[in-house]
Each structure stands twice: as structure tokens, then as C-alpha cells.
Design a protein around this motif. Structure first.
Motif: not given
Length: 215
Positions: A83-92, A148-152, A154-161
């Protein structure tokens, strides 16, 4: 003593002296002395995890980590969600996994010196599951549901990454959030394999601040 007795006694002393020298030299070649104290317990191996944002940077970590005691090192490419800047972010990213008998403090120092991040993740698995422990890593075998689970999560803020690789998802979270992660996994018919973790203080503090969905 008469001269012949003195000469015989001197030869005996010299023989004993040179025998001791030979014994000392032999033990020195073995890396110990004849009067060395008994060695302590054999050091237990720990598994340490970190990530870099480029393969060449990961290889610098590998080169440094390979110098640790009894080290085996592997690298794997992953997809990291956070989570960064109010949204889910992705990086390789490239995950570096180090198994070593060196103490964690030594491993942390060695990795920190070559790591490109201002605040890297440098964590290690705990052999036991301490009661009331705060910091946890969960692994979920999700197949096509991993991203999809990773995004969900993180969006729920129940995991840090959340880090996805080959259909497997690894999440870092706090103890109060574990039940919510398990609830999400159960909706896909999966379970979570939990491991207690510890690590560098800055990263653990960041984890705590990120897991706001379970407070």
C-alpha cells in the motif's frame, strides 16, 4: 650431579620440550590448542529473507551473503504488492533467501552494507512459535488466485505486503490480522501456513504501521 648425569638429564628435558612443541604444532594445524576449552553447542542455521528491485542488486547481496558461515543462497523473481499513496502498488522484485549458521546480527550487518534500499526487509524465520508473538509470515498456495488475493489483502490493509511467485503467496502481517487472512484463504478453499518472524527493527515498525485493517 656428575657431568654424565647432568648431560643425561639435559637430554631428557630437551626431548620433552621438543615433544611438546610437536604436539602444539599438530593441534594448531587442526585449528585448536591442546588445552582448548570444550566447544559450545553447534550453531543452528537460520533462514533470512530480503528483496531487491533489480537482479544485479540482488546478486550483490548474494555475493556478500555467500561469505557467511555455512551459507547457501538462492534468488527468485517475485511480484510484490503493498500500500502506497492511497492505493495498491506493484513492483517486480528479486527475493534473496539465505541459510546460514551466522547469528542474525551478523547477517543483518552484512546485507545492510550492500543493500540499495534505505529501509530493506531483512527478516528471519523463528524455529519456535512463541506465544503472543507479534510478527508473522503466512504462505498460501493459491494458484491463479495468488495475484488477486495479494491485491485484496493489501487493499484491506490486513497484510503489510504480499509477494507472489509461481502461484504461491507470501504475506507479512501482525498477529491480530492472522484470523482475517485465514478467513480470506478459506473462501478459496485454501489454508495458511504460518511462521513467526523477527528482523530489522525499522522493517518491523513499518509492518506494524501498515496493518491497520485489523485494529
Amino acid at each position: 650431579l656428575i657431568p654424565s648425569q647432568q648431560s643425561h638429564l639435559m637430554r631428557q628435558r630437551l626431548a620433552i620440550f621438543f615433544s611438546l612443541l610437536l604436539v602444539t604444532a599438530a593441534f594448531s594445524r587442526l585449528g585448536q590448542t591442546p588445552l582448548a576449552a570444550p566447544r559450545g553447542k553447534v550453531a543452528m542455521a537460520i533462514t533470512v529473507w530480503t528483496t531487491e528491485d533489480a537482479e544485479d542488486k540482488a546478486q550483490k547481496v548474494v555475493a556478500a551473503a555467500e561469505k557467511l558461515a555455512d551459507a547457501t543462497v538462492r534468488v527468485e523473481e517475485i511480484k510484490s504488492y503493498y500500500w502506497w499513496d492511497g492505493k495498491v502498488n506493484f513492483d517486480p522484485e528479486w527475493r534473496v533467501v539465505v541459510s546460514t549458521t551466522s547469528p542474525f546480527e551478523t547477517v543483518q550487518e552484512v546485507i545492510s552494507k550492500v543493500h540499495s534500499y534505505d529501509l530493506p526487509m531483512i527478516i528471519y524465520d523463528l524455529a519456535e512459535l512463541p506465544e503472543g508473538h507479534a510478527y508473522w509470515k503466512g504462505v498460501l498456495a493459491l494458484g491463479d488466485d495468488a495475484i488477486p488475493s495479494a491485491e485484496a489483502l493489501v487493499e484491506q490493509r490486513i497484510v503489510a505486503c504480499a509477494q507472489a511467485a509461481d502461484g504461491t503467496l507470501a504475506v507479512k502481517t501482525m498477529a491480530p490480522c492472522k484470523a482475517l487472512v485465514e478467513e480470506h484463504a478459506s473462501k478459496t478453499g485454501r489454508s495458511v501456513s504460518w511462521t513467526a518472524i523477527n528482523g530489522n527493527e525499522g522493517y518491523l515498525t513499518w509492518m506494524k504501521g501498515e496493518c491497520t485493517g485489523c485494529k
